[in-house]
Design a protein around this motif. Structure first.
Motif, PDB file in Angstrom:
ATOM      1  N   UNK B 129      45.996  43.499  62.019  1.00  0.00           N
ATOM      2  CA  UNK B 129      45.012  43.519  60.632  1.00  0.00           C
ATOM      3  C   UNK B 129      45.759  44.316  59.796  1.00  0.00           C
ATOM      4  N   UNK B 130      46.585  45.687  60.270  1.00  0.00           N
ATOM      5  CA  UNK B 130      47.159  46.505  59.448  1.00  0.00           C
ATOM      6  C   UNK B 130      48.574  45.742  58.807  1.00  0.00           C
ATOM      7  N   UNK B 131      49.211  45.133  59.726  1.00  0.00           N
ATOM      8  CA  UNK B 131      50.186  44.143  59.048  1.00  0.00           C
ATOM      9  C   UNK B 131      50.002  43.163  58.147  1.00  0.00           C
ATOM     10  N   UNK B 132      48.721  42.509  58.593  1.00  0.00           N
ATOM     11  CA  UNK B 132      48.335  41.494  57.372  1.00  0.00           C
ATOM     12  C   UNK B 132      48.011  42.217  56.319  1.00  0.00           C
ATOM     13  N   UNK B 133      47.309  43.453  56.299  1.00  0.00           N
ATOM     14  CA  UNK B 133      46.700  44.100  55.128  1.00  0.00           C
ATOM     15  C   UNK B 133      48.008  44.658  54.298  1.00  0.00           C
ATOM     16  N   UNK B 134      49.189  45.146  54.890  1.00  0.00           N
ATOM     17  CA  UNK B 134      50.281  45.526  54.148  1.00  0.00           C
ATOM     18  C   UNK B 134      51.088  44.522  53.553  1.00  0.00           C
ATOM     19  N   UNK B 135      51.050  43.254  54.246  1.00  0.00           N
ATOM     20  CA  UNK B 135      52.024  42.024  53.827  1.00  0.00           C
ATOM     21  C   UNK B 135      51.198  41.501  52.596  1.00  0.00           C
ATOM     22  N   UNK B 136      49.753  41.333  52.670  1.00  0.00           N
ATOM     23  CA  UNK B 136      48.928  41.039  51.576  1.00  0.00           C
ATOM     24  C   UNK B 136      49.432  42.068  50.344  1.00  0.00           C
ATOM     25  N   UNK B 137      49.197  43.229  50.485  1.00  0.00           N
ATOM     26  CA  UNK B 137      49.534  44.268  49.523  1.00  0.00           C
ATOM     27  C   UNK B 137      50.771  44.230  48.867  1.00  0.00           C
ATOM     28  N   UNK B 138      51.863  43.871  49.703  1.00  0.00           N
ATOM     29  CA  UNK B 138      53.102  44.020  49.256  1.00  0.00           C
ATOM     30  C   UNK B 138      53.206  42.782  48.512  1.00  0.00           C
ATOM     31  N   UNK B 139      52.874  41.693  48.796  1.00  0.00           N
ATOM     32  CA  UNK B 139      52.944  40.406  48.264  1.00  0.00           C
ATOM     33  C   UNK B 139      52.256  40.381  46.847  1.00  0.00           C
ATOM     34  N   UNK B 140      51.051  41.010  46.739  1.00  0.00           N
ATOM     35  CA  UNK B 140      50.349  41.088  45.468  1.00  0.00           C
ATOM     36  C   UNK B 140      51.087  41.803  44.404  1.00  0.00           C
ATOM     37  N   UNK B 141      51.664  43.053  44.708  1.00  0.00           N
ATOM     38  CA  UNK B 141      52.481  43.555  43.863  1.00  0.00           C
ATOM     39  C   UNK B 141      54.016  43.039  43.779  1.00  0.00           C
ATOM     40  N   UNK B 142      54.376  42.145  44.563  1.00  0.00           N
ATOM     41  CA  UNK B 142      55.719  41.612  44.206  1.00  0.00           C
ATOM     42  C   UNK B 142      55.484  40.491  43.144  1.00  0.00           C
ATOM     43  N   UNK B 143      54.173  39.813  43.351  1.00  0.00           N
ATOM     44  CA  UNK B 143      53.726  38.685  42.466  1.00  0.00           C
ATOM     45  C   UNK B 143      53.621  39.278  41.115  1.00  0.00           C
ATOM     46  N   UNK B 144      52.891  40.323  41.154  1.00  0.00           N
ATOM     47  CA  UNK B 144      52.536  41.020  39.809  1.00  0.00           C
ATOM     48  C   UNK B 144      53.957  41.409  39.120  1.00  0.00           C
ATOM     49  N   UNK B 145      54.917  42.167  39.751  1.00  0.00           N
ATOM     50  CA  UNK B 145      56.085  42.467  39.177  1.00  0.00           C
ATOM     51  C   UNK B 145      56.905  41.190  38.717  1.00  0.00           C
ATOM     52  N   UNK B 146      56.855  40.204  39.729  1.00  0.00           N
ATOM     53  CA  UNK B 146      57.728  38.945  39.435  1.00  0.00           C
ATOM     54  C   UNK B 146      57.433  38.297  38.007  1.00  0.00           C
ATOM     55  N   UNK B 147      56.103  38.111  37.847  1.00  0.00           N
ATOM     56  CA  UNK B 147      55.155  37.934  36.588  1.00  0.00           C
ATOM     57  C   UNK B 147      55.592  38.609  35.634  1.00  0.00           C
ATOM     58  N   UNK B 148      55.392  39.808  35.621  1.00  0.00           N
ATOM     59  CA  UNK B 148      55.895  40.592  34.540  1.00  0.00           C
ATOM     60  C   UNK B 148      57.381  40.690  34.231  1.00  0.00           C
ATOM     61  N   UNK B 149      58.172  40.679  35.128  1.00  0.00           N
ATOM     62  CA  UNK B 149      59.615  40.602  35.025  1.00  0.00           C
ATOM     63  C   UNK B 149      60.371  39.359  34.215  1.00  0.00           C
ATOM     64  N   UNK B 150      59.502  38.312  34.294  1.00  0.00           N
ATOM     65  CA  UNK B 150      59.682  37.141  33.546  1.00  0.00           C
ATOM     66  C   UNK B 150      59.426  37.358  31.915  1.00  0.00           C
ATOM     67  N   UNK B 151      58.526  38.361  31.767  1.00  0.00           N
ATOM     68  CA  UNK B 151      58.031  38.503  30.410  1.00  0.00           C
ATOM     69  C   UNK B 151      59.086  39.607  29.709  1.00  0.00           C
ATOM     70  N   UNK B 152      59.445  40.692  30.455  1.00  0.00           N
ATOM     71  CA  UNK B 152      60.314  41.834  29.975  1.00  0.00           C
ATOM     72  C   UNK B 152      61.728  41.452  30.049  1.00  0.00           C
ATOM     73  N   UNK B 153      62.362  41.903  29.002  1.00  0.00           N
ATOM     74  CA  UNK B 153      63.673  41.691  28.986  1.00  0.00           C
ATOM     75  C   UNK B 153      64.654  42.782  29.486  1.00  0.00           C
ATOM     76  N   UNK B 154      63.944  43.913  29.528  1.00  0.00           N
ATOM     77  CA  UNK B 154      64.731  45.300  29.902  1.00  0.00           C
ATOM     78  C   UNK B 154      64.343  45.686  31.160  1.00  0.00           C
ATOM     79  N   UNK B 155      65.663  46.012  31.773  1.00  0.00           N
ATOM     80  CA  UNK B 155      65.412  46.423  33.419  1.00  0.00           C
ATOM     81  C   UNK B 155      64.838  47.929  33.177  1.00  0.00           C
TER      82      UNK B 155
END
Lengths: 352, 348
Positions: B129-155
């Motif tokens: 359950x810890x692994x699943x929770x961590x994977x979900x948490x990491x994926x959510x942030x990854x998704x968020x950063x990916x979406x934001x990265x498509x809109x922001x041009x500056x690194x």
């Protein structure tokens, strides 16, 4: 020379910046010009007039606000990044080196658009890289690191990289900025040769106007009213566009001499007689302190430069007063002190 | 591929160091197992069933996990440092590790309110359950950063955003900690110290392919990464599609960093220190060579940290995260003292 097919042409082009919820900030509008192979073109204009923006737009890094850009006859929008990288290479003012890469490797990066997904260099790639190093005179530095080299040589590394990219068009954003005078000349000379020798269209922006006037086949001049005039340098000077674009209150372009001069007020008019070189430098020195040299009959006095074996004299002859100086410096000091005295006493210049 | 003679020697030396440290990692531990017995176990001819299970069920997967964690975090760090042109970037900059931590915090710390203490269930169920929770948490942030990265041009903006995201998640975790029971809190704190030993063979069936894919993708990006060293504009002018590459780097780095954090807990400093150690060792810029080399050095370093954490000669262990910090932080300090040199691996 085939002047029929332009490598780059733009029509109705407008460049600038567009921000959300704001009207576009148009820097340059309604541009129309064509550039041909072997053209060495200098883009000049005052600071902030849109030179870099124009170059970035042509390079496809920035989108045009309107109009069309044709690269080798094709619309730029129809080319993807990879296709475009085979048409245009760029050299920017930001010259990033890589700490642990020898310059040969940095030049080698220029071959990346041409080689496979891993960037493995073929024998032909290596030949092209070595040629680029040779042309730019970098062969003896090839294993050096960018950090060990001077600004001028770093600039050459980025130019060599652009050359290795082997594109019909090379764009350079102020390649001569931050360089000393001999390096500037060297870079310009090298770029001009590259255009002629390798059939490339080289377009560079610069603030070195006299260098541009001397070396460019064509000058793209951005005028004060944000229009672009493209012509041979001499025509731009003769039709007055050049003067209009750059004249400021204290700086005037001298159409006779082709250089910019400080606009100081004339206090005394002198005539200089002597050998060409010494006369030229004496005249320059006098101009600096506001003394104009006249070649007509109407003058306040004369300087005769007489050279005997190993000895040069500047003989000042002013209102029947005669003085002899042994260097330009002495002559200048005389005028500086004398001029102060004359103005204090309220003498007119003619009574000098 | 051109590897200088000097670097060939160094890489051979590293491979040797890898084999030696891997062997020692299996041999050393609270329970002493003689070398000849360990060899017998390896060939399946040992009769001591306790020792067999210690090595095959515990030490061997732990050593493999150390290799996976070390290589993933280090390569992820390298990707982030090249991409952000920042020598202090690491797997944590995008907030992905924080996301994993938050997922775990949510599960472990709120578990008490359902009347169960997940961590002290002490079995595979709680690990899972810890692994699943961590994977979900990491994926959510990854998704968020990916979406934001498509809109922001500056690194740089992206970098700051990732760091801020990390802070927000950090304070949310603090709130959770504040309201949780002491037992749950202890469980969470222990997770936060990192543990390579939690990974069992079944986990490896997922972990190995995930890391292998991440490393392969990183290697496939090496040409683009080399061009990015000259800055984005130059990279674009040489045919790099920045948007695609940016997304590929974020996802690859996110998977590498996120998966390891999910399974092993946060492991600090490996991701930031190893790329620098490797670059200094090989004096190399080419990611084709750097990526495998960084993975190798990262593996060795993590294995050595794991050996240290076993405190050979005693029957105590200390958490892996403290060891990597103790080893890694001085490296980062050394980097800061060499500031000039550090900058130079990116810009002039």
């Amino acid at each position: 020379m085939n002047r029929k097919h332009s490598v780059l042409s733009v029509s109705n082009l407008a460049v600038g910046y567009k921000e959300k919820h704001k009207p576009a900030n148009i820097l340059l509008d309604n541009m129309k010009f064509s550039i041909y192979p072997r053209d060495f073109v200098c883009l000049i204009g005052s600071n902030g007039c849109g030179k870099s923006t124009l170059l970035r737009t042509i390079a496809g890094i920035q989108k045009p606000l309107k109009g069309e850009i044709f690269i080798g006859g094709k619309k730029i929008v129809s080319l993807d990044r990879h296709e475009l990288s085979k048409e245009i290479s760029i050299v920017l003012t930001e010259n990033f080196g890589i700490g642990n890469a020898p310059i040969r490797s940095i030049v080698g990066l220029g071959r990346y658009p041409h080689n496979n997904w891993l960037g493995v260099l073929s024998n032909e790639d290596i030949k092209i890289i070595e040629n680029a190093l040779q042309v730019t005179g970098l062969f003896s530095y090839e294993n050096k690191n960018m950090l060990e080299l001077s600004d001028g040589i770093r600039q050459k590394v980025m130019i060599a990289r652009a050359l290795a990219q082997d594109t019909p068009i090379i764009l350079l954003d102020e390649p001569t900025a931050f360089l000393d005078a001999p390096s500037k000349l060297e870079i310009i000379h090298m770029l001009r040769n590259m255009a002629k020798q390798f059939n490339k269209a080289v377009i560079l922006s610069t603030h070195d106007l006299d260098l541009a006037l001397q070396s460019a086949d064509m000058i793209m001049l951005i005028t004060k009213d944000q229009k672009i005039e493209i012509d041979t340098p001499e025509d731009l000077v003769l039709n007055g566009h050049f003067e209009d674009a750059f004249n400021k209150e204290d700086v005037k372009f001298s159409i006779q001499q082709g250089i910019f001069k400080m606009n100081s007020h004339v206090k005394i008019r002198l005539r200089i007689n002597g050998d060409k070189t010494r006369s030229f430098w004496t005249e320059r020195a006098l101009a600096r302190i506001g003394i104009a040299v006249h070649h007509e009959d109407d003058y306040d006095g004369a300087v005769d430069i007489v050279s005997d074996i190993g000895k040069v004299e500047w003989r000042l002859n002013c209102n029947s007063q005669k003085k002899i100086f042994y260097s330009v410096g002495e002559l200048l000091r005389h005028f500086k002190t004398h001029h102060e005295v004359t103005t204090k006493k309220g003498f007119t210049i003619r009574s000098l | 591929m051109s590897i200088s003679r000097r670097n060939k020697y160094i890489i051979s030396g590293l491979l040797l160091a890898f084999l030696i440290s891997f062997t020692f990692d299996i041999l050393l531990g609270p329970v002493k197992i003689p070398l000849d017995e360990a060899v017998k176990i390896l060939f399946g001819t040992s009769s001591n069933s306790t020792w067999v299970s210690i090595i095959t069920e515990f030490r061997f997967p732990k050593a493999i996990t150390a290799v996976l964690a070390g290589s993933s975090l280090s390569v992820c760090g390298l990707l982030m440092q090249t991409f952000f042109r920042n020598p202090l970037a690491d797997p944590f900059v995008l907030g992905i590790s924080s996301g994993a931590s938050f997922g775990v915090a949510l599960v472990v710390l709120t578990a008490g309110s359902f009347g169960i203490n997940l961590y002290f269930l002490g079995d595979i169920a709680s690990n899972l359950s810890i692994t699943v929770a961590a994977t979900i948490g990491a994926s959510m942030i990854l998704l968020l950063v990916t979406i934001v990265a498509r809109k922001i041009s500056s690194n740089i903006t992206l970098l700051i955003l990732g760091l801020m995201l990390g802070y927000i998640i950090g304070s949310l975790q603090n709130i959770l900690k504040y309201f949780s029971t002491p037992e749950n809190l202890q469980g969470y704190v222990i997770w936060g110290m990192g543990n390579l030993g939690n990974v069992v063979w079944n986990d490896l069936y997922f972990l190995v392919p995930a890391v292998f894919l991440g490393l392969t993708f990183s290697f496939l990006l090496s040409k683009q990464l080399n061009l990015l060293l000259l800055g984005e504009s130059y990279a674009e002018s040489m045919g790099v599609n920045i948007k695609t590459v940016r997304l590929s780097i974020i996802i690859t780095g996110g998977v590498l960093g996120g998966v390891i954090t999910a399974f092993c807990g946060p492991i600090a400093f490996v991701g930031i220190a190893v790329p620098h150690i490797t670059k200094n060792l090989l004096n190399e810029y080419d990611h084709k060579i750097l990526i495998p080399a960084v993975a190798l050095v990262g593996s060795i370093l993590t294995i050595i940290c794991d050996i240290i954490s076993q405190l050979p000669g005693s029957d105590q262990t200390i958490p892996i995260n403290t060891v990597t910090s103790l080893v890694g932080a001085p490296v980062v300090i050394w980097i800061i003292f060499q500031q000039r040199k550090m900058q130079h691996s990116f810009t002039v």
